[in-house]
Design a protein around this motif. Structure first.
Motif, PDB file in Angstrom:
ATOM      1  N   ASP A 113       0.808  -1.216   0.000  1.00  0.00           N
ATOM      2  CA  ASP A 113       0.000   0.000   0.000  1.00  0.00           C
ATOM      3  C   ASP A 113       0.847   1.275   0.000  1.00  0.00           C
ATOM      4  N   SER A 140      -0.377   4.617  -1.478  1.00  0.00           N
ATOM      5  CA  SER A 140      -1.327   5.400  -0.692  1.00  0.00           C
ATOM      6  C   SER A 140      -0.624   6.263   0.356  1.00  0.00           C
ATOM      7  N   GLU A 147      -6.568   5.593   3.207  1.00  0.00           N
ATOM      8  CA  GLU A 147      -7.652   5.165   2.340  1.00  0.00           C
ATOM      9  C   GLU A 147      -7.064   4.444   1.125  1.00  0.00           C
TER      10      GLU A 147
END
Length: 253
Positions: A163, A166, A203
């Motif tokens: 991730d 992000s 998110e």
């Protein structure tokens, strides 16, 4: 392990761009501040200086920041540079390595713990793919220099967190607040300093359709890439006129 005098050197990465805080100098927090905040809790006589200025290339970091850092007699130094150099049309990687080697030698000769960073792997696609080879070569120099001078490396090239996108600022060049928190954790873990820091929630990135991707790329080019290219063409830097946000040792946190 505890530290009492921490000095951070570098460019926008260390200044904290992407992690806004209007109450702080230059309106930024950043991973180095986050590290310093934790270290300050571990000792009563802690001092922190951050000499980093956004846009600085490695030769300027060495010329402007190394001697002032040594004068502060630190027991911990972090230094990040090279990212702004490898993005230029032409760069002498061997020359950079020679200068970096000499600078790290001067810093480690003080007895301070010196922490260096590799550049993050941009991957085989995207806007930085064309200079991925340069980044890899520069990183090998960083590893060699660190080994020669017994410096510590935070190896961002090998960080494969799924991730991680992000954790990037909308400018696609800097970390966001979650990314700076993540980097603070990496630095403290690499130093072997126990801490309570945890990753901030993020998110998940939305999956954009082809037309949405094109629209987003046009916006990014207008708001970020265009101004960046204009500064390069006109010989200006995003750091022009700025001063270090913590030029002398002070307690933070």
């Amino acid at each position: 392990m505890s530290f009492h005098r921490y000095v951070a050197l570098g460019d926008s990465f260390t200044e904290g761009v992407g992690d806004p805080d209007p109450a702080r100098p230059n309106g930024l927090r950043g991973w180095a501040d986050r590290v310093a905040e934790h270290l300050a809790r571990e000792t009563d006589d802690f001092g922190y200086a951050n000499l980093a200025i956004r846009g600085r290339k490695l030769p300027a970091i060495i010329a402007e920041q190394v001697e002032p850092a040594i004068a502060l007699k630190p027991d911990l130094v972090t230094i990040h540079g090279g990212g702004n150099d490898v993005l230029r049309p032409r760069v002498d990687l061997d020359g950079l390595a020679t200068a970096y080697d000499e600078a790290i030698g001067r810093l480690t000769a003080t007895g301070a713990k010196v922490v260096m960073f590799t550049i993050v792997d941009p991957g085989s696609s995207g806007i930085y793919a064309a200079v991925r080879g340069r980044m890899a070569i520069f990183n090998e120099w960083v590893r060699e220099i660190a080994e020669k001078h017994d410096a510590t490396i935070v190896d961002m090239w090998r960080m494969r967190t799924p991730d991680l996108p992000s954790h990037m600022d909308p400018d696609r060049m800097h970390l966001n607040s979650a990314g700076h928190q993540y980097m603070a954790i990496q630095v403290l873990d690499t130093l072997g300093v126990p801490h309570p820091l945890e990753r901030l929630p993020v998110e998940p990135l939305a999956e954009l359709r082809r037309r949405e991707q094109l629209r987003e790329n046009v916006r990014w080019t207008r708001e970020f890439l265009g101004p960046w290219v204009h500064r390069r063409v006109t010989g200006r830097s995003s750091g022009d006129g700025l001063t270090p946000k913590h030029p002398t040792l002070e307690r933070i946190g």
